[in-house]
Design an enzyme around this catalytic site. Structure first.
Site, PDB file in Angstrom:
ATOM      1  N   LYS A  36       1.624  -1.847  -6.459  1.00 48.91           N
ATOM      2  CA  LYS A  36       2.746  -1.612  -5.543  1.00 48.91           C
ATOM      3  C   LYS A  36       3.354  -2.920  -5.031  1.00 48.91           C
ATOM      4  O   LYS A  36       4.572  -2.999  -4.818  1.00 48.91           O
ATOM      5  CB  LYS A  36       2.326  -0.726  -4.372  1.00 48.91           C
ATOM      6  CG  LYS A  36       1.401  -1.354  -3.361  1.00 48.91           C
ATOM      7  CD  LYS A  36       1.133  -0.422  -2.196  1.00 48.91           C
ATOM      8  CE  LYS A  36       0.166  -1.036  -1.203  1.00 48.91           C
ATOM      9  NZ  LYS A  36       0.644  -2.277  -0.594  1.00 48.91           N
ATOM     10  N   THR A  37       2.516  -3.947  -4.829  1.00 45.32           N
ATOM     11  CA  THR A  37       3.047  -5.229  -4.353  1.00 45.32           C
ATOM     12  C   THR A  37       3.993  -5.824  -5.386  1.00 45.32           C
ATOM     13  O   THR A  37       5.069  -6.331  -5.053  1.00 45.32           O
ATOM     14  CB  THR A  37       1.896  -6.210  -4.055  1.00 45.32           C
ATOM     15  OG1 THR A  37       1.055  -5.653  -3.047  1.00 45.32           O
ATOM     16  CG2 THR A  37       2.436  -7.552  -3.576  1.00 45.32           C
ATOM     17  N   ASP A 227       6.231  -1.273   3.533  1.00 47.70           N
ATOM     18  CA  ASP A 227       4.972  -1.205   2.788  1.00 47.70           C
ATOM     19  C   ASP A 227       3.932  -0.419   3.586  1.00 47.70           C
ATOM     20  O   ASP A 227       4.000  -0.356   4.818  1.00 47.70           O
ATOM     21  CB  ASP A 227       4.468  -2.632   2.539  1.00 47.70           C
ATOM     22  CG  ASP A 227       3.312  -2.679   1.551  1.00 47.70           C
ATOM     23  OD1 ASP A 227       3.110  -1.696   0.814  1.00 47.70           O
ATOM     24  OD2 ASP A 227       2.603  -3.710   1.518  1.00 47.70           O
ATOM     25  N   GLU A 228       2.967   0.186   2.902  1.00 47.58           N
ATOM     26  CA  GLU A 228       1.863   0.933   3.531  1.00 47.58           C
ATOM     27  C   GLU A 228       2.396   1.968   4.539  1.00 47.58           C
ATOM     28  O   GLU A 228       1.909   2.093   5.661  1.00 47.58           O
ATOM     29  CB  GLU A 228       0.888  -0.024   4.233  1.00 47.58           C
ATOM     30  CG  GLU A 228       0.257  -1.064   3.325  1.00 47.58           C
ATOM     31  CD  GLU A 228      -0.809  -0.512   2.406  1.00 47.58           C
ATOM     32  OE1 GLU A 228      -0.980   0.731   2.360  1.00 47.58           O
ATOM     33  OE2 GLU A 228      -1.475  -1.296   1.715  1.00 47.58           O
ATOM     34  N   GLN A 258      -4.343   7.801   0.758  1.00 45.83           N
ATOM     35  CA  GLN A 258      -5.060   6.719   1.428  1.00 45.83           C
ATOM     36  C   GLN A 258      -4.685   6.623   2.909  1.00 45.83           C
ATOM     37  O   GLN A 258      -4.824   5.562   3.528  1.00 45.83           O
ATOM     38  CB  GLN A 258      -4.789   5.389   0.721  1.00 45.83           C
ATOM     39  CG  GLN A 258      -5.292   5.363  -0.709  1.00 45.83           C
ATOM     40  CD  GLN A 258      -5.197   3.989  -1.348  1.00 45.83           C
ATOM     41  OE1 GLN A 258      -5.923   3.056  -1.002  1.00 45.83           O
ATOM     42  NE2 GLN A 258      -4.274   3.843  -2.291  1.00 45.83           N
ATOM     43  N   ARG A 602     -12.269   1.795  -4.851  1.00 43.72           N
ATOM     44  CA  ARG A 602     -12.511   0.362  -4.656  1.00 43.72           C
ATOM     45  C   ARG A 602     -13.266  -0.225  -5.851  1.00 43.72           C
ATOM     46  O   ARG A 602     -13.290  -1.446  -6.040  1.00 43.72           O
ATOM     47  CB  ARG A 602     -13.357   0.096  -3.403  1.00 43.72           C
ATOM     48  CG  ARG A 602     -12.787   0.525  -2.059  1.00 43.72           C
ATOM     49  CD  ARG A 602     -11.375   0.077  -1.821  1.00 43.72           C
ATOM     50  NE  ARG A 602     -10.439   1.111  -2.217  1.00 43.72           N
ATOM     51  CZ  ARG A 602      -9.153   0.903  -2.474  1.00 43.72           C
ATOM     52  NH1 ARG A 602      -8.661  -0.320  -2.408  1.00 43.72           N
ATOM     53  NH2 ARG A 602      -8.357   1.905  -2.824  1.00 43.72           N
TER      54      ARG A 602
END
Length: 652
Positions: A36-37, A227-228, A258, A602
């Site tokens: 996503k970044t 973002d987020e 998430q 993770r």
């Protein structure tokens, strides 16, 4: 622009669709490890290449580091005046705007921003000035008060509602807390002070109530990227909506699967209701995962499928091979620790660097026995979920009661318990200790009524509680199991102090219950305290080591956004994961399931799932532990079960 960006070569088809989307509202559901970044970075570069001036782009993130990295990446692929992009956290952008316009709210532009400690201290001053005294319970103090007030601001609901939802034991003090908040607000205004929440609150106030400023900034920021987004609270979402109300050129990027921070005030409805707030919004999904093996992704996809409220997606692996997650069912917590320690050593032997190994858990106290086992073996580790278990303030406070029982001349233990009382500082504590130690029987001298003449007025009520606790411990005697002494010290006054003192008192309560459960291993108080002394001594020695090659121990909340080659998830049993306190309704259960999804994603190559068969309660009884409902939902072909003496060679 010096060079043409090769979007088609640098991005996968889903990323490319996001980057080249036209104007209007866009919701990007970015799965774990989906880049996503990179997508956000190329989106900004594409806007600039399309003719949008950098200063008309607003990029909102949750860390300044993240914003800085994105802008630097944009500079690398699209050289231009990217320094003119408005990029940063909500708070940093708010501060930038308020420094220019806060005079409209009656403040001076040279206002000071208080940090958390400053805010707590000012609230303590307000408490003292209003002369609040002990009533049927204990008033919340600085940290707890700040958390209550902060949640009310960020959720945009009344203080009373916050107390009902999170702090029902403080409801009797709602009027007092309202008055404290009013005084706190007045003092900040008079002293030209703002706390972190004020930055956002005042920014929104200006946008909602100052038509000229609203017009200016809604024209200024032609494109807004967030973002987020799943981690935003009501206050942050309202700021975004106000800024985008004119042009609606807003792209929010996040993963509903998430969304795990409701305890901080994050509102799951923000991301789920985005299409309702912005009819016709384009919904894009990033599903190609660059992190994990196919088997781990199969497992993670199964984990989240049972949530009803979600934007359904399927993580697809870029990696073409891997091994199944492994499930181990040790007899108890101690055998779980033995297995994890053994397997960590096996991982390192097989070439996985220590810093590429992590142990994840639902609550900090779940790691207590593992910390002890790793310390015994001299396996170096870093605790990212907080300080080491036995170094936590509330654990050390309880241990101080035990130390006084064993050795009434322990000056450090006496002073630690004195210093948690209001009105007693180092000088007063020294005077009191000198008095009781000279008596020949410090506990007796401490519990006599005549000592009250030496106790400051502010501490008298607390001292009486302290006396009652010591008398209860004396009555129980030294011959009983130390677990009962811990329970007595905790329930006879300390629990009230903890609720008033700490914003996270529920988690600390669980820590102490786990400490009690652990203490049932020991028949005598000297045995318990000797073990603690050896463990904490080893911890201190290891802390002094400068090596970075340490495995990581962390709660899942702290692990979000990180990744490791090998991941262990421990205590996967009902009551611990999901947490018994967090499954009162379907909404809370689904957040707990999202937490398991975050934990699973993770892991890059190896995932180990630990399910102890028996768990001791705070009364020392071993009870059969039921495997987590989240595990029971998953098809058995998504993982392999191994016994405690399994052949580890097949993992690598």
């Amino acid at each position: 622009m010096n060079k043409k960006i090769k979007f088609e070569e640098d991005l996968n088809p889903q990323q490319l669709e996001v980057v080249k989307s036209g104007p209007g509202p866009i919701l990007v559901i970015a799965g774990a490890g989906s880049g996503k970044t990179r997508t956000l970075t190329y989106r900004v570069a594409h806007l600039i290449e399309s003719g949008i001036e950098p200063h008309r782009i607003l990029l909102l993130t949750f860390t300044n580091k993240a914003a800085g990295e994105m802008v630097n990446r944009v500079s690398a692929i699209a050289p231009s005046e990217t320094r003119k992009i408005w990029g940063g956290t909500f708070h940093s952008i708010a501060n930038r705007i308020l420094r220019i316009h806060i005079n409209r709210l009656g403040y001076e532009a040279n206002y000071t921003i208080m940090d958390q400690k400053d805010s707590q201290d000012l609230l303590e001053t307000c408490l003292q000035e209003l002369g609040h005294k002990k009533k049927d319970g204990i008033m919340p103090q600085g940290s707890a008060l700040l958390n209550i007030i902060s949640l009310a601001k960020n959720k945009r609901i009344p203080l009373k509602d916050i107390l009902e939802q999170r702090y029902p034991f403080f409801l009797d003090f709602v009027d007092e807390i309202e008055k404290i908040n009013d005084l706190y607000r007045d003092k900040k205004k008079k002293q030209n002070l703002l706390d972190f929440d004020d930055l956002l609150l005042f920014w929104l106030h200006l946008m909602e109530n100052d038509l000229d400023l609203h017009e200016y900034y809604s024209d200024r920021f032609q494109y807004i990227l967030v973002d987020e987004y799943q981690d935003t609270n009501k206050l942050q979402a309202d700021i975004i909506d106000t800024l985008a109300s004119k042009h609606k050129n807003i792209m929010v990027v996040g993963d509903d699967s998430q969304s795990i921070y409701s305890f901080r005030g994050a509102d799951f409805k923000n991301i789920m209701d985005f299409p309702k707030k912005y009819p016709g919004a384009k919904i894009c999904k990033l599903e190609y995962n660059y992190r994990s093996s196919p088997q781990i992704l199969d497992f993670a996809n199964e984990v989240i499928t049972f949530n009803e409220r979600q934007f359904r997606k399927t993580l697809k692996p870029i990696k073409d091979k891997g091994v199944h997650p492994y499930l181990i069912a040790p007899q108890n917590i101690f055998q779980q620790s033995t297995f994890v320690a053994n397997q960590i050593q096996e991982c390192i032997y097989n070439g996985i660097p220590a810093e590429e190994i992590a142990v994840l858990y639902r609550a900090h106290y779940h790691s207590m026995e593992l910390q002890m086992e790793l310390t015994r073996r001299n396996i170096q580790f870093e605790v990212r979920s907080g300080i080491r278990f036995f170094e936590q303030a509330h654990i050390k406070d309880i241990v101080s009661y035990l130390k006084i029982m064993l050795n009434p001349l322990d000056e450090i233990a006496w002073k630690r318990l004195m210093l948690i009382m209001p009105g007693i500082g180092n000088v007063t504590a020294q005077k009191i200790f000198s008095y009781i130690s000279k008596s020949g029987n410090p506990i007796k001298a401490c519990t006599e009524s005549k000592i009250l003449s030496k106790i400051p007025k502010a501490a008298k009520a607390h001292w009486v509680n302290f006396q009652n606790t010591l008398l209860s411990l004396i009555e129980m005697g030294m011959e009983i199991p130390p677990a009962n002494l811990i329970k007595c010290a905790f329930e006879n006054g300390y629990i009230d102090y903890m609720r008033a003192k700490y914003a996270d008192s529920m988690g600390r309560n669980e820590d102490i219950e786990q400490f009690i459960s652990f203490a049932w291993k020991f028949e005598t108080l000297p045995d318990l305290l000797s073990e603690l002394a050896l463990i904490t001594s080893s911890e201190t020695e290891e802390t002094e080591s400068q090596t970075d090659q340490k495995i990581k121990l962390t709660t899942i909340h702290q692990a979000k956004g990180l990744e490791w080659t090998a991941v262990f998830i421990i205590c996967l049993v009902e009551g611990r994961f999901p947490n018994a306190q967090n499954i009162k309704d379907l909404e809370e259960e689904e957040e707990e399931r999202r937490l398991f999804y975050v934990a699973s994603t993770r892991a890059k190559d190896h995932l180990f799932l630990c399910v102890p068969r028996y768990i001791k309660d705070s009364n020392g009884y071993a009870k059969v532990a039921k495997p987590s409902r989240f595990l029971r939902e998953i098809p058995e072909d998504c993982y392999k079960v191994i016994n405690e003496d399994g052949d580890y060679e097949t993992y690598y």
